[in-house]
Motif scaffolding. Structure first.
Motif, PDB file in Angstrom:
ATOM      1  N   MET A 140     -15.363 -78.095 -73.489  1.00 54.00           N
ATOM      2  CA  MET A 140     -14.441 -77.428 -72.589  1.00 54.00           C
ATOM      3  C   MET A 140     -15.093 -77.379 -71.212  1.00 54.00           C
ATOM      4  N   LEU A 141     -14.436 -77.980 -70.229  1.00 54.61           N
ATOM      5  CA  LEU A 141     -14.917 -77.928 -68.858  1.00 54.61           C
ATOM      6  C   LEU A 141     -14.626 -76.555 -68.278  1.00 54.61           C
ATOM      7  N   TYR A 142     -15.524 -76.060 -67.430  1.00 51.87           N
ATOM      8  CA  TYR A 142     -15.378 -74.723 -66.840  1.00 51.87           C
ATOM      9  C   TYR A 142     -15.322 -74.878 -65.335  1.00 51.87           C
ATOM     10  N   ASP A 143     -14.125 -74.707 -64.795  1.00 52.42           N
ATOM     11  CA  ASP A 143     -13.894 -74.898 -63.362  1.00 52.42           C
ATOM     12  C   ASP A 143     -13.820 -73.535 -62.684  1.00 52.42           C
ATOM     13  N   ILE A 144     -14.904 -73.132 -62.039  1.00 46.65           N
ATOM     14  CA  ILE A 144     -14.976 -71.817 -61.409  1.00 46.65           C
ATOM     15  C   ILE A 144     -15.733 -71.947 -60.084  1.00 46.65           C
ATOM     16  N   PRO A 145     -15.097 -72.567 -59.098  1.00 48.51           N
ATOM     17  CA  PRO A 145     -15.782 -72.857 -57.834  1.00 48.51           C
ATOM     18  C   PRO A 145     -16.226 -71.623 -57.069  1.00 48.51           C
ATOM     19  N   ARG A 147     -17.927 -69.309 -58.128  1.00 47.59           N
ATOM     20  CA  ARG A 147     -19.299 -69.009 -58.532  1.00 47.59           C
ATOM     21  C   ARG A 147     -20.226 -70.208 -58.357  1.00 47.59           C
ATOM     22  N   THR A 148     -19.703 -71.416 -58.603  1.00 43.53           N
ATOM     23  CA  THR A 148     -20.574 -72.588 -58.576  1.00 43.53           C
ATOM     24  C   THR A 148     -20.651 -73.241 -57.201  1.00 43.53           C
ATOM     25  N   GLY A 149     -19.630 -73.020 -56.372  1.00 44.95           N
ATOM     26  CA  GLY A 149     -19.585 -73.658 -55.062  1.00 44.95           C
ATOM     27  C   GLY A 149     -18.985 -75.048 -55.071  1.00 44.95           C
ATOM     28  N   THR A 150     -18.609 -75.540 -56.267  1.00 43.67           N
ATOM     29  CA  THR A 150     -18.088 -76.899 -56.389  1.00 43.67           C
ATOM     30  C   THR A 150     -16.898 -76.922 -57.333  1.00 43.67           C
ATOM     31  N   ARG A 151     -15.803 -77.511 -56.887  1.00 47.60           N
ATOM     32  CA  ARG A 151     -14.632 -77.723 -57.734  1.00 47.60           C
ATOM     33  C   ARG A 151     -14.873 -78.879 -58.690  1.00 47.60           C
ATOM     34  N   ILE A 152     -14.127 -78.857 -59.794  1.00 50.45           N
ATOM     35  CA  ILE A 152     -13.864 -80.089 -60.533  1.00 50.45           C
ATOM     36  C   ILE A 152     -12.489 -80.516 -60.034  1.00 50.45           C
ATOM     37  N   GLU A 153     -12.453 -81.452 -59.131  1.00 60.08           N
ATOM     38  CA  GLU A 153     -11.201 -81.828 -58.507  1.00 60.08           C
ATOM     39  C   GLU A 153     -10.217 -82.375 -59.549  1.00 60.08           C
ATOM     40  N   PRO A 154      -8.915 -82.174 -59.329  1.00 55.29           N
ATOM     41  CA  PRO A 154      -7.929 -82.673 -60.303  1.00 55.29           C
ATOM     42  C   PRO A 154      -8.116 -84.139 -60.663  1.00 55.29           C
ATOM     43  N   GLU A 155      -8.423 -84.975 -59.694  1.00 55.77           N
ATOM     44  CA  GLU A 155      -8.618 -86.395 -59.986  1.00 55.77           C
ATOM     45  C   GLU A 155      -9.818 -86.614 -60.913  1.00 55.77           C
ATOM     46  N   THR A 156     -10.843 -85.774 -60.750  1.00 59.14           N
ATOM     47  CA  THR A 156     -12.006 -85.860 -61.632  1.00 59.14           C
ATOM     48  C   THR A 156     -11.634 -85.408 -63.040  1.00 59.14           C
ATOM     49  N   MET A 157     -10.858 -84.347 -63.144  1.00 56.39           N
ATOM     50  CA  MET A 157     -10.370 -83.887 -64.448  1.00 56.39           C
ATOM     51  C   MET A 157      -9.599 -84.999 -65.154  1.00 56.39           C
ATOM     52  N   ILE A 158      -8.737 -85.651 -64.421  1.00 55.18           N
ATOM     53  CA  ILE A 158      -7.913 -86.704 -65.010  1.00 55.18           C
ATOM     54  C   ILE A 158      -8.781 -87.833 -65.540  1.00 55.18           C
ATOM     55  N   ARG A 159      -9.793 -88.215 -64.791  1.00 57.50           N
ATOM     56  CA  ARG A 159     -10.700 -89.272 -65.278  1.00 57.50           C
ATOM     57  C   ARG A 159     -11.474 -88.804 -66.507  1.00 57.50           C
ATOM     58  N   LEU A 160     -11.949 -87.575 -66.472  1.00 59.98           N
ATOM     59  CA  LEU A 160     -12.739 -87.055 -67.586  1.00 59.98           C
ATOM     60  C   LEU A 160     -11.912 -86.916 -68.864  1.00 59.98           C
ATOM     61  N   SER A 161     -10.609 -86.770 -68.721  1.00 54.48           N
ATOM     62  CA  SER A 161      -9.754 -86.593 -69.901  1.00 54.48           C
ATOM     63  C   SER A 161      -9.771 -87.816 -70.814  1.00 54.48           C
ATOM     64  N   TYR A 174      -8.136 -71.096 -59.287  1.00 49.78           N
ATOM     65  CA  TYR A 174      -7.155 -70.502 -58.360  1.00 49.78           C
ATOM     66  C   TYR A 174      -6.419 -71.593 -57.578  1.00 49.78           C
ATOM     67  N   ASP A 175      -6.237 -72.728 -58.233  1.00 52.26           N
ATOM     68  CA  ASP A 175      -5.467 -73.838 -57.657  1.00 52.26           C
ATOM     69  C   ASP A 175      -4.362 -74.174 -58.648  1.00 52.26           C
ATOM     70  N   PHE A 176      -3.287 -73.394 -58.596  1.00 51.77           N
ATOM     71  CA  PHE A 176      -2.240 -73.532 -59.597  1.00 51.77           C
ATOM     72  C   PHE A 176      -1.554 -74.887 -59.511  1.00 51.77           C
ATOM     73  N   LEU A 177      -1.398 -75.413 -58.310  1.00 52.09           N
ATOM     74  CA  LEU A 177      -0.782 -76.719 -58.167  1.00 52.09           C
ATOM     75  C   LEU A 177      -1.672 -77.813 -58.757  1.00 52.09           C
ATOM     76  N   GLY A 178      -2.968 -77.740 -58.468  1.00 52.61           N
ATOM     77  CA  GLY A 178      -3.890 -78.717 -59.028  1.00 52.61           C
ATOM     78  C   GLY A 178      -3.907 -78.671 -60.544  1.00 52.61           C
ATOM     79  N   THR A 179      -3.856 -77.465 -61.096  1.00 58.50           N
ATOM     80  CA  THR A 179      -3.820 -77.301 -62.549  1.00 58.50           C
ATOM     81  C   THR A 179      -2.579 -77.955 -63.140  1.00 58.50           C
ATOM     82  N   GLN A 180      -1.433 -77.724 -62.512  1.00 60.94           N
ATOM     83  CA  GLN A 180      -0.207 -78.329 -63.015  1.00 60.94           C
ATOM     84  C   GLN A 180      -0.259 -79.851 -62.939  1.00 60.94           C
ATOM     85  N   LYS A 181      -0.909 -80.380 -61.921  1.00 57.85           N
ATOM     86  CA  LYS A 181      -1.059 -81.828 -61.794  1.00 57.85           C
ATOM     87  C   LYS A 181      -1.808 -82.393 -62.993  1.00 57.85           C
ATOM     88  N   VAL A 182      -2.889 -81.720 -63.386  1.00 54.55           N
ATOM     89  CA  VAL A 182      -3.670 -82.198 -64.526  1.00 54.55           C
ATOM     90  C   VAL A 182      -2.886 -82.025 -65.817  1.00 54.55           C
TER      91      VAL A 182
END
Length: 300
Positions: A140-145, A147-161, A174-182
């Motif tokens: 399970m990927l944990y996207d919490i920028p 705290r970490t200072g770095t997003r897992i960008e939607p395009e990266t999520m899509i590739r990792l899938s 806190y990127d509801f649109l990006g989440t829906q894209k993935v």
């Protein structure tokens, strides 16, 4: 055997980001951890996340993390999924923790974006693939920028899938649109990692949630999703709004959720104990306020 996708809810639906109970002296409390885990399951959780943000993973040792998995597994058996937080800023260390989690009895691993070094997306992707390649556990990927200072960008999520063992996401972006894209382009199982998004994310196709507030009110969190599954969206909305004051107090009042969750659990007589430095405990007035909001919620 390599474990792969197990369906739309690979780790269950109502997961609690469980606190890590400590003794008054600050040591790991194995007995308390087992009792708290058993109570959470009895009250409605079908999955537990151990050694996540709420579980104070930055201040527990590797040995404590492994022991925590083992004692919780013994307490709850195979009734629920156990997801172990193994993310660190070091890929090699993360791999070691993932392998240890599997040996201790975890069903999956939660891997946060490497923090502090702020790697670019190519390096973020390589990090997650290295962990997924090394361990047979689903990831399970944990996207919490925040705290970490770095997003897992939607395009990266899509590739990792495309990786067979990367099956889910804990979403604190806190990127509801990006989440829906993935969600629209992959089969990744999304879990709302922010309590205010439990119903909203579930309504657009999430698998469930990983809730900090569920440490104190697991049944209420489960009831929100139960109502939605039953087609009673008005009831689900009512329950989400009813718990909002407690969410605000626990998650939006300037203190980490670990601090407020332990303060409330201690007031309720459930295993929690102190937080570890650098965190400081909540003051008496805050704990009293949390207890009051809890009483109002359960009395409603």
């Amino acid at each position: 055997m390599t474990r792969t996708r197990t369906g739309a809810r690979p780790f269950g639906r109502t997961l609690c980001a469980m606190v890590t109970p400590f003794t008054e002296e600050g040591a790991l409390d194995p007995d308390g951890a087992g009792k708290l885990a058993a109570w959470l399951v009895a009250e409605g959780c079908d999955g537990l996340v151990l050694s996540g943000t709420t579980g104070e993973s930055p201040t527990t040792t590797d040995a404590e993390k492994a022991e925590l998995i083992a004692v919780v597994r013994e307490a709850v058996g195979d009734r629920v999924s156990l997801v172990a937080g193994v993310g660190t800023a070091d890929t090699r260390h993360t791999v070691e923790l993932a392998l240890a989690a599997g040996n201790a009895g975890a069903d999956g691993v939660l891997v946060v974006t490497p923090y502090y070094s702020r790697p670019p997306q190519e390096a973020v992707e390589a990090h997650f693939r290295a962990v997924a390649d090394a361990s047979e556990l689903p990831v399970m990927l944990y996207d919490i920028p925040g705290r970490t200072g770095t997003r897992i960008e939607p395009e990266t999520m899509i590739r990792l899938s495309s990786h067979e063992r990367i099956v889910a996401v804990k979403d604190c972006s806190y990127d509801f649109l990006g989440t829906q894209k993935v969600l629209a382009q992959t089969e990744l199982a999304y879990y709302a990692g922010c309590d205010e998004h439990v119903l909203a994310l579930y309504a657009v196709g999430a698998a469930g949630c990983i809730s900090t507030v569920a440490n104190a009110v697991p049944g209420h969190i489960a009831a929100i999703l139960d109502a939605f599954d039953a087609g009673d969206t008005a009831r689900a909305r009512e329950l989400q709004l009813r718990i909002t004051p407690l969410i605000v107090a626990m998650m939006g009042a300037g203190l980490p959720g670990t601090v407020t969750a332990k303060a409330l659990l201690n007031r309720l007589g459930l295993p929690a104990g102190p937080v570890r430095a650098p965190l400081l405990p909540a003051g008496g007035e805050i704990a009293e306020g949390l207890a009051g909001l809890y009483e109002e919620l359960v009395a409603a």
